[in-house]
Write a protein that holds these residues in place. Structure first.
Motif, PDB file in Angstrom:
ATOM      1  N   ARG A  64       1.107  -1.340   0.122  1.00 11.29           N
ATOM      2  CA  ARG A  64      -0.031   0.104  -0.008  1.00 11.29           C
ATOM      3  C   ARG A  64       1.018   1.467   0.025  1.00 11.29           C
ATOM      4  O   ARG A  64       2.028   1.341   0.591  1.00 11.29           O
ATOM      5  CB  ARG A  64      -1.027   0.097   1.299  1.00 11.29           C
ATOM      6  N   GLY A 119      -4.113   4.880  -1.125  1.00  9.26           N
ATOM      7  CA  GLY A 119      -4.894   5.571  -0.030  1.00  9.26           C
ATOM      8  C   GLY A 119      -4.470   7.025  -0.019  1.00  9.26           C
ATOM      9  O   GLY A 119      -3.588   7.214  -0.710  1.00  9.26           O
ATOM     10  N   ARG A 143     -14.040  11.353  -2.386  1.00 11.92           N
ATOM     11  CA  ARG A 143     -15.091   9.988  -2.335  1.00 11.92           C
ATOM     12  C   ARG A 143     -15.729  10.110  -3.710  1.00 11.92           C
ATOM     13  O   ARG A 143     -16.263   8.841  -4.223  1.00 11.92           O
ATOM     14  CB  ARG A 143     -16.361  10.125  -1.203  1.00 11.92           C
ATOM     15  N   ASN A 150     -14.071   5.743   2.395  1.00  9.33           N
ATOM     16  CA  ASN A 150     -13.469   6.171   3.590  1.00  9.33           C
ATOM     17  C   ASN A 150     -12.594   4.779   4.187  1.00  9.33           C
ATOM     18  O   ASN A 150     -11.914   4.990   4.931  1.00  9.33           O
ATOM     19  CB  ASN A 150     -14.613   6.385   4.553  1.00  9.33           C
ATOM     20  N   ASP A 151     -12.490   3.825   3.349  1.00  6.76           N
ATOM     21  CA  ASP A 151     -11.823   2.659   3.885  1.00  6.76           C
ATOM     22  C   ASP A 151     -10.449   2.988   3.034  1.00  6.76           C
ATOM     23  O   ASP A 151      -9.496   2.023   3.443  1.00  6.76           O
ATOM     24  CB  ASP A 151     -12.423   1.418   3.050  1.00  6.76           C
ATOM     25  N   ARG A 152     -10.264   3.881   2.199  1.00 11.58           N
ATOM     26  CA  ARG A 152      -8.914   4.360   1.724  1.00 11.58           C
ATOM     27  C   ARG A 152      -8.662   5.734   2.018  1.00 11.58           C
ATOM     28  O   ARG A 152      -7.361   5.945   1.697  1.00 11.58           O
ATOM     29  CB  ARG A 152      -8.960   4.387  -0.014  1.00 11.58           C
ATOM     30  N   PHE A 161     -15.228   5.878   9.673  1.00 10.70           N
ATOM     31  CA  PHE A 161     -13.952   6.376   8.853  1.00 10.70           C
ATOM     32  C   PHE A 161     -12.543   5.737   9.634  1.00 10.70           C
ATOM     33  O   PHE A 161     -12.630   5.277  10.861  1.00 10.70           O
ATOM     34  CB  PHE A 161     -13.912   7.914   9.155  1.00 10.70           C
ATOM     35  N   GLN A 162     -11.242   6.035   9.157  1.00 12.86           N
ATOM     36  CA  GLN A 162     -10.164   5.762   9.827  1.00 12.86           C
ATOM     37  C   GLN A 162      -9.515   7.061  10.344  1.00 12.86           C
ATOM     38  O   GLN A 162      -9.602   7.988   9.575  1.00 12.86           O
ATOM     39  CB  GLN A 162      -9.248   5.027   8.688  1.00 12.86           C
TER      40      GLN A 162
END
Length: 259
Positions: free
Chosen positions: A104, A136, A157, A163-165, A191-192
């Motif tokens: 990643r 990401g 988005r 939001n996973d990235r 979210f992260q």
């Protein structure tokens, strides 16, 4: 606390031509502290053999670190490898990065209100995908610039970067948004962010090493200790007596809030 380290973050060096004033590692163009590539490989291999599943490389700017590609290649297949980059050197280094096949790459947006920066990161994330590299975005969020962050996040988005990235990272030291404000920037969906978003503390699953080889429970804390040996056990011994000094107070290079 029983240690079950799973993730390791390493600041490869403290050189970065972008020289952001808010940089938690105080990196800049004249940065001279750096890991030797062989030392990075030796430590990470030993940690992987003891259960560490992932390593992330930052800095400084990892793409300015001369040994980056050798390190990534030597660790291929050993554990999950990721890097975080400003993206300023990504276009020129994309082919070499693709050859190392990192698991990643995250590209940072430090100024969500800068349309050119947002557009560049969108283009680079698409280029990473075309090169077969999962990617990401790290989005820096300031309390004083929430509308810009919301707009940039919505643009990401809309481009298919969910939001996973996206890692929604609050400015530390000053101009820090609340968790609720960060959630609003993320569109009200899961979210992260940083594991310490709600409260400062250490995790038995994560450790950080700065460019001088000092261990800590967090990338932001000033509470650090040097490694006695380049091994998993050396890392555990360095961490054991440490606490976590909160990063709520401004860093040494703090400046007045930018417009």
């Amino acid at each position: 606390m029983t240690l079950a380290l799973e993730r390791l973050s390493i600041e490869l060096h403290d050189r970065c031509r972008k020289a952001c004033w808010f940089c938690y590692s105080h990196s800049g163009p004249e940065g001279a502290a750096a890991w030797q590539p062989d030392d990075v490989v030796a430590l990470v291999r030993d940690c992987a053999a003891r259960g560490v599943a992932a390593v992330s490389f930052g800095g400084g700017e990892p793409l300015e670190y001369p040994g980056l590609f050798a390190v990534l290649t030597a660790l291929r297949g050993r554990l999950y490898r990721s890097i975080t980059t400003s993206g300023l050197d990504l276009d020129a280094q994309l082919d070499r990065l693709a050859a190392c096949a990192p698991e990643r790459v995250h590209v940072s947006i430090h100024a969500p209100g800068n349309a050119g920066e947002v557009a560049r990161v969108l283009r680079q994330v698409a280029a990473l995908r075309a090169a077969g590299i999962p990617s990401g975005v790290n989005l820096l969020v300031r309390a004083s610039q929430l509308p810009d962050a919301r707009a940039a996040a919505a643009q990401l988005r809309a481009a298919g970067i969910g939001n996973d990235r996206i890692a929604y990272l609050p400015m530390r030291g000053q101009d820090t948004p609340t968790p609720a404000q960060l959630g609003a920037v993320a569109g009200g969906a899961p979210f992260q962010s940083m594991t310490c978003l709600a409260a400062c503390g250490k995790s038995p699953r994560f450790a950080s090493l700065d460019s001088q080889g000092r261990a800590a429970w967090c990338s932001y804390t000033r509470t650090r200790a040097p490694l006695g040996s380049l091994t998993f056990d050396g890392l555990v011994r360095a961490l054991a007596p440490l606490g976590v000094e909160p990063c709520a107070r401004p860093p040494a290079r703090a400046r007045p809030l930018l417009p």
